[in-house]
Design a protein around this motif. Sequence first.
Motif, PDB file in Angstrom:
ATOM      1  N   LEU A  68     -65.952  44.839 -18.388  1.00 51.50           N
ATOM      2  CA  LEU A  68     -66.279  43.665 -19.178  1.00 51.50           C
ATOM      3  C   LEU A  68     -67.336  42.859 -18.450  1.00 51.50           C
ATOM      4  O   LEU A  68     -67.364  42.800 -17.222  1.00 51.50           O
ATOM      5  CB  LEU A  68     -65.025  42.810 -19.401  1.00 51.50           C
ATOM      6  N   ARG A  69     -68.213  42.231 -19.202  1.00 54.60           N
ATOM      7  CA  ARG A  69     -69.198  41.355 -18.591  1.00 54.60           C
ATOM      8  C   ARG A  69     -68.872  39.928 -19.018  1.00 54.60           C
ATOM      9  O   ARG A  69     -68.890  39.607 -20.207  1.00 54.60           O
ATOM     10  CB  ARG A  69     -70.604  41.732 -19.051  1.00 54.60           C
ATOM     11  N   SER A  93     -71.665  35.862 -23.230  1.00 48.53           N
ATOM     12  CA  SER A  93     -70.435  36.406 -23.799  1.00 48.53           C
ATOM     13  C   SER A  93     -69.372  35.326 -23.925  1.00 48.53           C
ATOM     14  O   SER A  93     -68.612  35.293 -24.895  1.00 48.53           O
ATOM     15  CB  SER A  93     -69.934  37.569 -22.945  1.00 48.53           C
ATOM     16  N   LEU A  94     -69.334  34.432 -22.945  1.00 50.58           N
ATOM     17  CA  LEU A  94     -68.306  33.401 -22.996  1.00 50.58           C
ATOM     18  C   LEU A  94     -68.552  32.444 -24.164  1.00 50.58           C
ATOM     19  O   LEU A  94     -67.606  31.963 -24.801  1.00 50.58           O
ATOM     20  CB  LEU A  94     -68.283  32.636 -21.671  1.00 50.58           C
ATOM     21  N   THR A  95     -69.820  32.182 -24.473  1.00 54.38           N
ATOM     22  CA  THR A  95     -70.127  31.366 -25.631  1.00 54.38           C
ATOM     23  C   THR A  95     -69.560  31.991 -26.893  1.00 54.38           C
ATOM     24  O   THR A  95     -68.918  31.342 -27.721  1.00 54.38           O
ATOM     25  CB  THR A  95     -71.654  31.219 -25.777  1.00 54.38           C
ATOM     26  N   PHE A  96     -69.789  33.300 -26.995  1.00 57.06           N
ATOM     27  CA  PHE A  96     -69.258  34.005 -28.156  1.00 57.06           C
ATOM     28  C   PHE A  96     -67.739  33.982 -28.171  1.00 57.06           C
ATOM     29  O   PHE A  96     -67.114  33.793 -29.211  1.00 57.06           O
ATOM     30  CB  PHE A  96     -69.762  35.459 -28.166  1.00 57.06           C
ATOM     31  N   LEU A 140     -64.085  40.382 -29.682  1.00 55.16           N
ATOM     32  CA  LEU A 140     -64.144  39.984 -28.269  1.00 55.16           C
ATOM     33  C   LEU A 140     -64.554  41.171 -27.406  1.00 55.16           C
ATOM     34  O   LEU A 140     -65.315  41.014 -26.444  1.00 55.16           O
ATOM     35  CB  LEU A 140     -62.789  39.437 -27.834  1.00 55.16           C
ATOM     36  N   LEU A 141     -64.045  42.345 -27.748  1.00 52.26           N
ATOM     37  CA  LEU A 141     -64.456  43.529 -26.995  1.00 52.26           C
ATOM     38  C   LEU A 141     -65.949  43.747 -27.148  1.00 52.26           C
ATOM     39  O   LEU A 141     -66.657  44.085 -26.189  1.00 52.26           O
ATOM     40  CB  LEU A 141     -63.679  44.751 -27.495  1.00 52.26           C
ATOM     41  N   TRP A 184     -77.492  26.374 -19.848  1.00 53.50           N
ATOM     42  CA  TRP A 184     -76.244  27.113 -19.581  1.00 53.50           C
ATOM     43  C   TRP A 184     -76.409  28.591 -19.906  1.00 53.50           C
ATOM     44  O   TRP A 184     -75.908  29.466 -19.215  1.00 53.50           O
ATOM     45  CB  TRP A 184     -75.117  26.456 -20.371  1.00 53.50           C
ATOM     46  N   LEU A 185     -77.193  28.858 -20.954  1.00 54.01           N
ATOM     47  CA  LEU A 185     -77.362  30.252 -21.360  1.00 54.01           C
ATOM     48  C   LEU A 185     -78.373  30.986 -20.493  1.00 54.01           C
ATOM     49  O   LEU A 185     -78.442  32.213 -20.530  1.00 54.01           O
ATOM     50  CB  LEU A 185     -77.828  30.325 -22.813  1.00 54.01           C
TER      51      LEU A 185
END
Lengths: 321, 662, 99
Positions: free
Chosen positions: B108-109, B114-117, B157-158, B522-523
């Motif tokens: 996982l990254r 990804s965390l935003t998503f 999420l995956l 942040w991005l």
Amino acid sequence: MSTLFTALPAAAGALTDAGQTSTAEAVLFWTLGPLMVLAALGLLLARKAVHAALAVIFIMISLAFMYVAQGAEFLGVVQVVVYTGAVMMLFLFVLMLVGVDRSDSLVETIRGQRWVGVLAGLGLGVVLAGVVGRATYGPPVGLVDANAPSNPEAVAYLIFGRHVLAMEVVGALLVTAALGALVLTHRGRLTAKVGQRERAERRLRDGGHPVSLPAPGVYARHNAMDVPALLPDGSPLDSSVPRVLRVRGQEADAREYAARIDRVLAGGWAVGAGTFTSDDEYRGGPGGAVAGGVVMRDPAAGPDAPVDGTDAPTHDEEDGR
Amino acid sequence: MHTLISLTSPAVLPTVVEDVTAPVSWAGGQYAVWLVALPLLSAAVLLLLGRRADRWGHWLGVLASAGSFVVGLGLLLGLLGLPAGQRVHDVHLGTWLDAGALSIDAGLRVDPLSLTFVLLVTFVGTLIHVYSVAYMEHDAARRRFFAYLNLFVAAMLLLVLADSYVLLFVGWEGVGLASYLLIGFWNHRTPYAVAAKKAFVANRVGDVGLLVAMGLLFATFGSLDFATVEAGAASGTVSQGTMTAIGLALLLAACGKSAQFPLQSWLGDAMAGPTPVSALIHAATMVTAGVYLIIRSGAVFTAAPTAQLVVAIVGAVTLLFGAVVGCAKDDIKKALAASTMSQIGYMVLAAGLGPIGYAFAIFHLVTHGFFKAGMFLGAGSVMHGMDDQVDMRRFGGLGRYMKITYFTFMAGWLAILGVPPFAGFFSKDKIIEAAFVPVDGQPWRAWVFGCVALVGAGLTAFYMSRLFFMTFEGQKRWSTTKDGAEQHPHESPALMTWPMIVLAAGSVGLGLVLSRVGFVEWLEPSVGHAEHEEPVLAIPLIIGLTLLAVVLGLVLAWRRYAVTTVPVTPPLGTALTRAARVDLHQDAVNDALLVAPGQYLTRSLVYGDKAVVDGAVTGLGRATVGVGDLVRRVQNGYARSYAAVMVVGVVVLAFVVLAARG
Amino acid sequence: MSLTHYLVLAAILFAIGATTVLLRRNAIIVFMGVELMLNSTNLLLVTFSRIHGNLSGQVLAFFVMVVAAAEVVVGLAIIVTIFRTRRSASVDDVNLLKS
């Protein structure tokens, strides 16, 4: 037996120097050979199995002759004894079992089988005859030396000498075959055997009488087959009359006879001092319709019959059921 | 599970972020697994337990989604605690596939993108779960619905957490499956089942693109994880043509998933699913996966300017396409779907502008996720109060009966219009500004894309205002229903209104908050830093022109749909209107260009298969049967026949032997 | 007369016996055809014994007879059993070989 052998030429199967048979043997061959072929054709074409069997018997006896002619006296005898005597008789027995007068249809049911069979048989004959006809071997030796001192003896030496093991094995084979035939034709019992004891038990279970029923006419005025026996209280016992009569409605009305009993017991019977007159009286009486059934008895025997049925004829107890 | 989580691999940090100085091990990454695992377990439990879970199943679904959100929140706090250069983490989960040269690690990254998503998906997802508890209350299969929703959340999420294209593909297919299951949730109605199938097939076309891209990537770089691909693409050693091919294949995948031109036709039909599904999957999250894919593959597109230009063109075309279609639709959900298409066109356009647009695309994606989900839930609320009526011409004046729905919808409406304090203003206007920035010194691109974006803003204002006015303002036109019974519009229960209120709050303030807290910065560790460049027009002028277009559209819509009476039966309209009503004949074009030839091809293939392949096979079988029939005659069961064969064989053999001996 | 005549006679009898087996349906007659074939073989053996001046042929013929007797016993028992169950001695009725 030995006289038979001595009656034959001293050296049966002897050959000329050129390896030819004697003229007598040739005559025998040309006599028997065509007949054997005809008999074989008879086997092939006979409609009745018995005829076929007779043809085969003929062939086998002819073969016995040929064996003897060829110096194989022992085999000739065995051929007669075993084949014609045992095997073919067995065939005839089975034929009788299956149906001796049954004649077979010769119409072929498998398509093409007839032509294939005829062609194959002809081809087989041609090929085999061609082979043995064209086969080359040295000049025939003859059995004169080998048969010394006599054919059965020489054969016996071989059988019980070199081939003794085969002899024993063949004996075992025969025993096995006999056992096999026994097993094959054995019919297993599907139900338990029914003996006297079982019969008696079944009869009691079905509510029958433990002993035989009284014969008809016992204690009655008449002891004819159609007159029921009377019980000690004077009532008639219907089952003492044979079933056939009951079914046909030819049973006599027991009450009539029961009524007479009363009269007899009251002493009114000795009118004719032992003669049997009341019978005629009764016949003219009101029960005439019933009396028609009584006529079964031979009138001549009537007067001689005993008055009371103490020694009435015992009919088969089975018939009363 | 424990060993997998503990295998945090610090060795494969991406090199795309220049200022990463050293690999940093961060224990927090371990917990990322639970983001996926929680909803997946819940889905499994709900599906496996069957009716035993009917009473409490929906709450388990809500709990799983909320649990994922909490985990995501924890990860966010953890990442915020790290310096900006150390916010990209690959969590190694173990070797997944090991076949010769292909060795793929599951990992996982966890990074800002990804965390935003993750936060968007779980937060909006949880709200929609709560909403669905009430919305699906009278549906016998509510537990199954929540199982599918959880399955979707897990797959999504995956998708966004995967550290390689292969694992991403698993999530990609997972969301496709969940989407299919949910669109066809009421599959006892044939049109809905057909819609589900259509979405599935259209997505498969895009998936082919992703598969081709993966094949090319593996052939080119020998690996499929993002780190290797990014490093390889940045190295500049790969030919331009290969990168363009990869980029176009990825674009095809994105088009399929994000309903971009020319694969957009499924989205309108996808509204057959329950409204929460439309809100979550076909507005807020899944359809943005294509944007995610393009931005995640930013390095590839940077190395392939041609493909990037095509991305921008596709985005621009879809933007206008969706807006035009949205102007003509009378079905409230389909109008919203067209709007979604158009807004994602904005995002793709931004993604096609290069690193300068990536952050704004994500920004718009997040705000859009909030206000579009809010509006979909509002539409669902309206349908709930109107006996599942979806025709806007049968609405009108509903604002007086559904106050909460009215105001929450209004928040979303103003946000999508881009009215200044609302969320859309901060995201969409940035995209329009970015569109006006010349790329590679080519001013024509700036003018074309800028004007398209500007016109799109005006059209958006028109059709969204039309939707809003037709539904909530003007005369009431719902005196009778389809079957003639009187309707009583009423507000929805609290379980439905609260998620709408929360989303409306996001529609109002999220843009402002995110732009204040430095969302773009942040991005940056994920999407790269873009130098500020001057657009061809002055920024205040662009803002002014945009607002002017929006006001124009709004006023036009007010005059036509709020002041004047809207006819209950749609008027004939112009040729453009009629075309827009049928998605600009997209289905007809698809039918003529793809479906009919495809069917003809398959029919001829089937015929060929039957005649040639089957013919050969069945012919062989028939020949065998025929020979068997012939030979069977010999096997007639009569012993005499067999004896005859034997005798004939003996004769023939003897003959042969004799002949051989001469 | 040459001894070959005996051989040819044996071949003819054998062929007729084989044809009987092929053409007749009555199992008993078929069986008699088999016996005829065996007997013709015996004639062949006896004649060859005479040609070679060696009694082994006769011994072999003797054993053939014994084995034939055993075979007849079993064969007839089988025929009787079949007749008992099927009320027929036709070999065509026993076509259960066909599945």
